[in-house]
Every structure is written in structure tokens, then in C-alpha cells.
Design a protein around this motif. Structure first.
Motif: not given
Ligand code: AR6
Length: 183
Positions: A78-102
């Protein structure tokens, strides 16, 4: 116990149950890992992606989520497709949580499929611009936590990070050392 391993190489060469794709929310392909997986796996993967879009993800697969398709001609099931967040310094904490979620979501989907071996690329660390050291730390911390959970640890024999280029490998090696685990 689940082994966490690192190799430098091409994820499309990996003989594993699940190959994780760093996709975008359209699920219709792109460059980087996504391009390589669709090229090597053939059109069946895109057909499955289109079906998923039509049935569930008309507005796109949300960032941080994961979904499975066939692996087509790849040496995987299988391939499991996940969508990572685009890096944005000023929104790092929220986006880091999304990356962990991937990583957490991809493992959950893989375990639900009955996978024993899973290969990950460095999600978001290419086109999406995430600094490698930080991407590696988030990836390894999240996977180490997930495989320590009951239910995941029992099913998964190996989670392999497949790093493209020496820089990515070195960043993951350092992050794994920092975690106090052995590769
Ligand atoms: N095997 C393993 N790793 C690879 C491979 C490969 N064959 N090819 C590239 N990498 P990226 P993202 C590494 O850009 O940052 C796509 O267009 C690469 O060097 O593939 O999540 C999608 O459609 C980097 O370290 O994914 C999205 O639009 C890592 O994989 C967008 O790019 C991730 O790089 C997603 O960007």
C-alpha cells in the motif's frame, strides 16, 4: 518491539508493506517523493486517489491526515498518502502539531491495514520547506511515541526512514541519537 531504522536511499525501492507518500491535499500527484511514487508505481495509484477524492475528499485531504491506496507496481502493498504542512516560522507550533499528526495518522492507517513494515520519507522537508533538523526531531519523537503505545508496538516490526541525500540522513541520525535510541 518495533525497530526504528534509518537508511539513505530512494523510497520507491523499499520492499515494505506500506510506503508513505508526502502528498498534497489534491492527491493528484506532484514533484519530489510524490512524483517518484506515482511514476514508479504507475497509474493505478492515481486511479485510487481519484476515487478517494470523489468519495471522501472532494475538498482535498486535510493537512495532517493520511489515507491508503494500492501501491501499484511498487514493491510494497500500500501507499499511505499524507499531507504535510508548509513551513511558516510565525505559525510553527500549530504546524509542528500537524507534521506530528502526519506520522501518527500514517502509522494508525498502516496498523489498521495490518502492515508490519512502514517506510517514511522526511515529510515537509522538501518543497514544503521544513528545516531538516526540526523535521527530523518531530518525525522521530512522534514515531517513537506511537510505537511505544500498546496495539502499535505489537503489530509493527519496523518503521524505516528513507532519507534522500546525506544531509537528510545526518539530520535524522542526530535526531535519533538525541532520542537515545539506536538505529
Ligand atoms: N525517496 C526518498 N526521499 C525523497 C525522494 C525519494 N524518491 N524524493 C525526494 N525525497 P518533498 P514535501 C525527499 O518535496 O516537502 C510534492 O510536489 C526530499 O529530498 O517530496 O512534503 C507534493 O505533491 C525531502 O527530504 O515533500 C507536495 O505538493 C523529502 O523527501 C509537496 O511536494 C520531502 O520532500 C510536498 O512537499
Amino acid at each position: 518491539m518495533t525497530q526504528i531504522t534509518l537508511i539513505e536511499g530512494d523510497i520507491t525501492d523499499q520492499q515494505v508493506d506500506v510506503v508513505v507518500n508526502a502528498a498534497n491535499s489534491s492527491l493528484l500527484g506532484g514533484g519530489g517523493v510524490d512524483g517518484a511514487i506515482h511514476r514508479r508505481g504507475g497509474p493505478e495509484i492515481l486511479e485510487d486517489c481519484r476515487r478517494l477524492r470523489a468519495s471522501h475528499y472532494g475538498k482535498g485531504l486535510p493537512t495532517g491526515r493520511a489515507v491508503a491506496t494500492t501501491a501499484g507496481r511498487l514493491p510494497a502493498h500500500w501507499v499511505v498518502h499524507t499531507v504535510g504542512p508548509v513551513f511558516l516560522e510565525e505559525d510553527r507550533p500549530a504546524r509542528a502539531a500537524l507534521l506530528a499528526s502526519c506520522y501518527a495518522e500514517s502509522l494508525r492507517v498502516a496498523v489498521d491495514l495490518g502492515a508490519r513494515t512502514v517506510a517514511f520519507p522526511a515529510v515537509s522537508a522538501g518543497v514544503y520547506g521544513w528545516p531538516l533538523e526540526d523535521a527530523a526531531r518531530i518525525a522521530l519523537t512522534t514515531v517513537a511515541e506511537a510505537v511505544a503505545e500498546e496495539g502499535v508496538a505489537g503489530g509493527l516490526a519496523e518503521v524505516r526512514f528513507v532519507l534522500f541525500g546525506g544531509g537528510a540522513y545526518a539530520a535524522f541520525e542526530q535526531a535519533l541519537r538525541d532520542l537515545g535510541q539506536r538505529s
